[in-house]
Write a protein that holds these residues in place. Sequence first.
Motif, mmCIF file in Angstrom:
data_model
loop_
_atom_site.group_PDB
_atom_site.id
_atom_site.type_symbol
_atom_site.label_atom_id
_atom_site.label_comp_id
_atom_site.label_asym_id
_atom_site.label_seq_id
_atom_site.Cartn_x
_atom_site.Cartn_y
_atom_site.Cartn_z
ATOM 1 N N MET A 76 16.609 -26.607 4.910
ATOM 2 C CA MET A 76 17.616 -26.754 5.966
ATOM 3 C C MET A 76 17.441 -25.675 7.040
ATOM 4 N N TYR A 77 17.247 -24.430 6.610
ATOM 5 C CA TYR A 77 17.050 -23.348 7.586
ATOM 6 C C TYR A 77 15.720 -23.501 8.334
ATOM 7 N N SER A 78 14.720 -24.038 7.667
ATOM 8 C CA SER A 78 13.449 -24.289 8.347
ATOM 9 C C SER A 78 13.624 -25.323 9.449
ATOM 10 N N TYR A 79 14.383 -26.347 9.134
ATOM 11 C CA TYR A 79 14.646 -27.373 10.151
ATOM 12 C C TYR A 79 15.466 -26.783 11.301
ATOM 13 N N GLU A 80 16.439 -25.937 10.997
ATOM 14 C CA GLU A 80 17.235 -25.286 12.046
ATOM 15 C C GLU A 80 16.355 -24.388 12.932
ATOM 16 N N THR A 81 15.383 -23.726 12.321
ATOM 17 C CA THR A 81 14.450 -22.908 13.099
ATOM 18 C C THR A 81 13.659 -23.774 14.062
ATOM 19 N N ARG A 82 13.164 -24.893 13.568
ATOM 20 C CA ARG A 82 12.389 -25.795 14.411
ATOM 21 C C ARG A 82 13.249 -26.368 15.541
ATOM 22 N N ALA A 83 14.492 -26.701 15.248
ATOM 23 C CA ALA A 83 15.394 -27.242 16.271
ATOM 24 C C ALA A 83 15.717 -26.177 17.322
ATOM 25 N N ALA A 84 15.923 -24.933 16.890
ATOM 26 C CA ALA A 84 16.208 -23.855 17.848
ATOM 27 C C ALA A 84 15.000 -23.598 18.741
ATOM 28 N N LEU A 85 13.805 -23.669 18.191
ATOM 29 C CA LEU A 85 12.607 -23.495 19.010
ATOM 30 C C LEU A 85 12.465 -24.632 20.011
ATOM 31 N N THR A 86 12.839 -25.830 19.601
ATOM 32 C CA THR A 86 12.740 -26.982 20.491
ATOM 33 C C THR A 86 13.658 -26.838 21.696
ATOM 34 N N ARG A 87 14.872 -26.335 21.459
ATOM 35 C CA ARG A 87 15.797 -26.172 22.580
ATOM 36 C C ARG A 87 15.629 -24.838 23.300
ATOM 37 N N GLY A 88 14.704 -23.980 22.825
ATOM 38 C CA GLY A 88 14.377 -22.751 23.527
ATOM 39 C C GLY A 88 15.233 -21.562 23.149
ATOM 40 N N ASP A 89 15.992 -21.648 22.075
ATOM 41 C CA ASP A 89 16.864 -20.555 21.634
ATOM 42 C C ASP A 89 16.082 -19.666 20.670
ATOM 43 N N ILE A 90 15.352 -18.702 21.224
ATOM 44 C CA ILE A 90 14.462 -17.856 20.418
ATOM 45 C C ILE A 90 15.251 -16.967 19.465
ATOM 46 N N ARG A 91 16.367 -16.432 19.923
ATOM 47 C CA ARG A 91 17.158 -15.528 19.075
ATOM 48 C C ARG A 91 17.675 -16.253 17.833
ATOM 49 N N GLU A 92 18.206 -17.448 17.997
ATOM 50 C CA GLU A 92 18.682 -18.232 16.852
ATOM 51 C C GLU A 92 17.514 -18.639 15.961
ATOM 52 N N ALA A 93 16.377 -18.938 16.562
ATOM 53 C CA ALA A 93 15.194 -19.292 15.773
ATOM 54 C C ALA A 93 14.740 -18.119 14.910
ATOM 55 N N GLU A 94 14.816 -16.909 15.436
ATOM 56 C CA GLU A 94 14.438 -15.738 14.644
ATOM 57 C C GLU A 94 15.389 -15.530 13.474
ATOM 58 N N LYS A 95 16.695 -15.712 13.720
ATOM 59 C CA LYS A 95 17.676 -15.543 12.635
ATOM 60 C C LYS A 95 17.442 -16.553 11.525
ATOM 61 N N THR A 96 17.309 -17.823 11.891
ATOM 62 C CA THR A 96 17.144 -18.850 10.867
ATOM 63 C C THR A 96 15.775 -18.761 10.201
ATOM 64 N N SER A 97 14.775 -18.277 10.915
ATOM 65 C CA SER A 97 13.461 -18.082 10.311
ATOM 66 C C SER A 97 13.519 -17.007 9.228
ATOM 67 N N GLN A 98 14.249 -15.930 9.495
ATOM 68 C CA GLN A 98 14.388 -14.874 8.489
ATOM 69 C C GLN A 98 15.141 -15.386 7.261
ATOM 70 N N LYS A 99 16.176 -16.197 7.475
ATOM 71 C CA LYS A 99 16.923 -16.752 6.341
ATOM 72 C C LYS A 99 16.041 -17.701 5.536
ATOM 73 N N ALA A 100 15.247 -18.515 6.220
ATOM 74 C CA ALA A 100 14.342 -19.427 5.518
ATOM 75 C C ALA A 100 13.315 -18.635 4.718
ATOM 76 N N ARG A 101 12.787 -17.584 5.299
ATOM 77 C CA ARG A 101 11.805 -16.750 4.593
ATOM 78 C C ARG A 101 12.417 -16.109 3.362
ATOM 79 N N LEU A 102 13.626 -15.582 3.490
ATOM 80 C CA LEU A 102 14.314 -14.962 2.364
ATOM 81 C C LEU A 102 14.544 -15.973 1.238
ATOM 82 N N LEU A 103 14.975 -17.182 1.590
ATOM 83 C CA LEU A 103 15.216 -18.192 0.569
ATOM 84 C C LEU A 103 13.921 -18.696 -0.068
ATOM 85 N N VAL A 104 12.844 -18.764 0.700
ATOM 86 C CA VAL A 104 11.552 -19.143 0.127
ATOM 87 C C VAL A 104 11.104 -18.090 -0.881
ATOM 88 N N MET A 105 11.253 -16.821 -0.520
ATOM 89 C CA MET A 105 10.853 -15.744 -1.440
ATOM 90 C C MET A 105 11.729 -15.746 -2.693
#
Length: 128
Positions: A76-105
Amino acid sequence: MYPQYPNQPVIACQPGANPAFYQPSFLPPSTYPSYTIYMNGPPLGEEQPPLPKDYLVESLLVTIFCCLMSGLVAVMYSYETRAALTRGDIREAEKTSQKARLLVMFSLMFGIFVFVGWIIYEVIVLCA
């Protein structure tokens, strides 16, 4: 056709430039500060920082092989990262990317822990 009334003059408005509007008094002064707006990226000569990773493949793999629940949240967070990148929201993409990485680990460590625990349990049961 417009209705015509008796004893009323016809007023004709011709489209065109109104010379009174384009007088120099309506233009900004030469000392007016100028601003540069960058619409699609950083200024020329500056390098764009790398975009955050979305971890979608890793999320799907840990969902299948390690832990279903935290893996699905990571997807879910990976998809949110991709959606934030699509709309150009880099800050939100960084936040959700970190959450996705943490959950993957977390999912990976949990899967390894359960697998090693299962191996230890089987070894103990077979040796007893």
